[in-house]
Write a protein that holds these residues in place. Sequence first.
Motif, mmCIF file in Angstrom:
data_model
loop_
_atom_site.group_PDB
_atom_site.id
_atom_site.type_symbol
_atom_site.label_atom_id
_atom_site.label_comp_id
_atom_site.label_asym_id
_atom_site.label_seq_id
_atom_site.Cartn_x
_atom_site.Cartn_y
_atom_site.Cartn_z
ATOM 1 N N GLY A 1 3.305 -12.173 4.340
ATOM 2 C CA GLY A 1 3.716 -12.289 2.951
ATOM 3 C C GLY A 1 4.885 -13.238 2.770
ATOM 4 O O GLY A 1 4.905 -14.062 1.848
ATOM 5 N N MET B 1 -5.789 -9.682 -9.716
ATOM 6 C CA MET B 1 -4.572 -9.694 -8.920
ATOM 7 C C MET B 1 -4.589 -8.570 -7.891
ATOM 8 O O MET B 1 -4.239 -8.763 -6.725
ATOM 9 N N GLY B 2 -5.025 -7.374 -8.319
ATOM 10 C CA GLY B 2 -5.113 -6.247 -7.399
ATOM 11 C C GLY B 2 -6.129 -6.492 -6.306
ATOM 12 O O GLY B 2 -5.911 -6.130 -5.136
ATOM 13 N N LYS C 1 6.792 -2.779 -2.316
ATOM 14 C CA LYS C 1 6.314 -4.147 -2.403
ATOM 15 C C LYS C 1 6.839 -4.957 -1.217
ATOM 16 O O LYS C 1 7.991 -4.820 -0.826
ATOM 17 N N LEU D 1 3.637 -14.585 -0.520
ATOM 18 C CA LEU D 1 2.671 -13.777 -1.259
ATOM 19 C C LEU D 1 3.203 -12.374 -1.499
ATOM 20 O O LEU D 1 3.879 -11.789 -0.641
ATOM 21 N N SER D 2 2.868 -11.815 -2.625
ATOM 22 C CA SER D 2 3.241 -10.445 -2.971
ATOM 23 C C SER D 2 2.185 -9.489 -2.444
ATOM 24 O O SER D 2 1.005 -9.563 -2.826
ATOM 25 N N LEU D 3 2.584 -8.592 -1.546
ATOM 26 C CA LEU D 3 1.681 -7.603 -0.956
ATOM 27 C C LEU D 3 2.236 -6.208 -1.211
ATOM 28 O O LEU D 3 3.362 -6.049 -1.673
ATOM 29 N N ALA E 1 -6.180 -9.565 0.745
ATOM 30 C CA ALA E 1 -5.236 -10.172 1.682
ATOM 31 C C ALA E 1 -4.769 -9.153 2.720
ATOM 32 O O ALA E 1 -4.704 -9.452 3.923
ATOM 33 N N GLU E 2 -4.433 -7.946 2.275
ATOM 34 C CA GLU E 2 -3.980 -6.908 3.203
ATOM 35 C C GLU E 2 -5.083 -6.538 4.188
ATOM 36 O O GLU E 2 -4.831 -6.337 5.387
ATOM 37 N N ALA F 1 1.200 -13.802 -6.548
ATOM 38 C CA ALA F 1 0.032 -12.920 -6.480
ATOM 39 C C ALA F 1 -1.098 -13.645 -5.743
ATOM 40 O O ALA F 1 -1.449 -14.769 -6.104
ATOM 41 N N PRO F 2 -1.668 -13.030 -4.712
ATOM 42 C CA PRO F 2 -2.707 -13.716 -3.923
ATOM 43 C C PRO F 2 -3.950 -14.024 -4.763
ATOM 44 O O PRO F 2 -4.486 -13.155 -5.451
ATOM 45 N N LYS G 1 -4.561 -8.831 -3.727
ATOM 46 C CA LYS G 1 -3.649 -8.125 -2.815
ATOM 47 C C LYS G 1 -4.425 -7.298 -1.797
ATOM 48 O O LYS G 1 -4.143 -7.348 -0.584
#
Length: 319
Positions: A256, A144-145, A278, A261-263, A151-152, A284-285, A148
Amino acid sequence: MNVETLFNQLYSNGALLVLWGALLFHLILPFPREAHPAILWHKFAEQLADKVNTNSSYSQSMLSGTLAMLLMTLPMLALLIALKPLVWQAQLFDLALLLLAIDWRNTDKFTNQFVQALAREDKEHAKMLLTPIVNRSTRSLSLMGLGKAGAETLIMSYGRNVVAVLFWYALAGGIGAFLYRMTVELARAWSPSRKRFSPFGLPVIRLVAILDYVPLRFFALMIAIGGRTREVFALLKSQANTWPLPGPAWLLVSVGAKQQLSLGGPAMYDGSKAIRSKLGGRIAPSAIHIAQVQRLLAWRMFAWIVLQSVIMVAIYQGI
């Protein structure tokens, strides 16, 4: 207006020819990340920081960071300005600098490999791909990390290495585009997210924040157009001010919110946990989400290029 007239106007517009020429050359023969001058620039910046980032007081460290930033950027600017009149064709000089400044092919290559690694849950390979291009620690990241962080990284790479580079090319030519790219790399080398560069890196971070403000916000608005527009603006209103840099805040929140999506969230830098707000939605990406983000950004980037080209034609040719 007939086709021949339009062609003649485009041909006479050297700046637009340079823009599309650089995009075409970059599409055919992208500059390898490992051989890019930014790598040498980054290493020199770190060596300079080792020499001058030695002050314990806040004010002295800020002063050292400001002087170091000026020492890195002003001589390069003076050299580029001095070289331009010596080149046989000024357009070729701008073309070379824009080719060095722009970069989306390496981002696409990273994203494709990263998506494949996430899809097969190969955390070690995903970390290996991510580590060279981020400042944060990747060793302890979960899937999950990693999603994120990937994606960022994708979002900011498109925003800065393509959209903002083209924006500054339109305003200040090849010199402006190249100097912007090198300043961003300098900010990454001295990122105050890492304790040893706080507050030494704050002056260059603030300069990049100013340079990012307009292009990244406009790009964020282009992303907001279409589906879920109301939701995007609602999250921009509630979340953007919680992120330290205004341009990246709008861009990250827009993507997001668009993709739900959660960033953001906490991140590790040099063994220390940084508390970050957040952003975006609640999903979660994963591999498929990052691929969707890539498609979204690629289409919006194409729209940006077309819009900028039209504006440049209108300005330079008076259409």
